[in-house]
Write a protein that holds these residues in place. Structure first.
Motif, short mmCIF file in Angstrom:
data_model
loop_
_atom_site.label_atom_id
_atom_site.label_comp_id
_atom_site.label_asym_id
_atom_site.label_seq_id
_atom_site.Cartn_x
_atom_site.Cartn_y
_atom_site.Cartn_z
N ILE A 27 -2.59 -1.21 -2.41
CA ILE A 27 -3.73 -0.33 -2.14
C ILE A 27 -3.82 -0.01 -0.65
CG2 ILE A 27 -6.25 -0.22 -2.17
CD1 ILE A 27 -6.10 -1.82 -4.82
N SER A 28 -3.60 -1.01 0.19
CA SER A 28 -3.64 -0.78 1.64
C SER A 28 -2.50 0.12 2.09
CB SER A 28 -3.56 -2.11 2.39
OG SER A 28 -4.68 -2.90 2.10
N ALA A 29 -1.33 -0.04 1.48
CA ALA A 29 -0.19 0.81 1.83
C ALA A 29 -0.45 2.26 1.44
CB ALA A 29 1.08 0.30 1.16
N GLY A 41 5.32 0.18 6.07
CA GLY A 41 6.55 -0.53 5.72
C GLY A 41 6.33 -2.02 5.51
N VAL A 42 5.53 -2.62 6.37
CA VAL A 42 5.24 -4.04 6.23
C VAL A 42 4.45 -4.30 4.94
CG1 VAL A 42 3.91 -5.95 7.24
CG2 VAL A 42 5.36 -4.53 8.69
N LEU A 43 3.49 -3.44 4.64
CA LEU A 43 2.70 -3.61 3.42
C LEU A 43 3.55 -3.42 2.17
CD1 LEU A 43 -0.60 -1.85 4.50
CD2 LEU A 43 -0.28 -4.29 4.05
N LEU A 44 4.45 -2.46 2.19
CA LEU A 44 5.34 -2.27 1.04
C LEU A 44 6.29 -3.45 0.87
CD1 LEU A 44 6.14 1.54 1.26
CD2 LEU A 44 4.68 0.35 -0.40
N LEU A 45 6.73 -4.01 1.97
CA LEU A 45 7.54 -5.23 1.90
C LEU A 45 6.71 -6.38 1.31
CD1 LEU A 45 10.28 -6.48 2.59
CD2 LEU A 45 9.33 -7.08 4.81
#
Length: 66
Positions: A27-29, A41-45
């Motif tokens: 949701i944040s991504a 990118g960090v959130l998707l990781l």
């Protein structure tokens, strides 16, 4: 960390905690998509890693029940 007197919340957190974190990362991504590419990118990781951890936690708990 196994104990016979775990509360329902502790049992739920043990089984579904990583999935809840993965969903919050997703949701944040989605909300930060296009604004901050590094954060996205960090959130998707985080979605990938926590999703895999959650999947294997649920799989392990299903095996332990039987």
């Amino acid at each position: 960390m196994k104990s016979a007197n775990l509360s329902k919340l502790d049992k739920w957190r043990e089984k579904y905690g990583a999935i809840a974190i993965a969903l919050s990362c997703l949701i944040s991504a989605i909300t930060s998509w296009g604004d901050h590419w590094i954060l996205t990118g960090v959130l998707l990781l985080g979605v990938l890693v926590c999703g895999m951890i959650g999947f294997f936690d649920m799989k392990r708990s299903k095996v332990e029940e039987h």
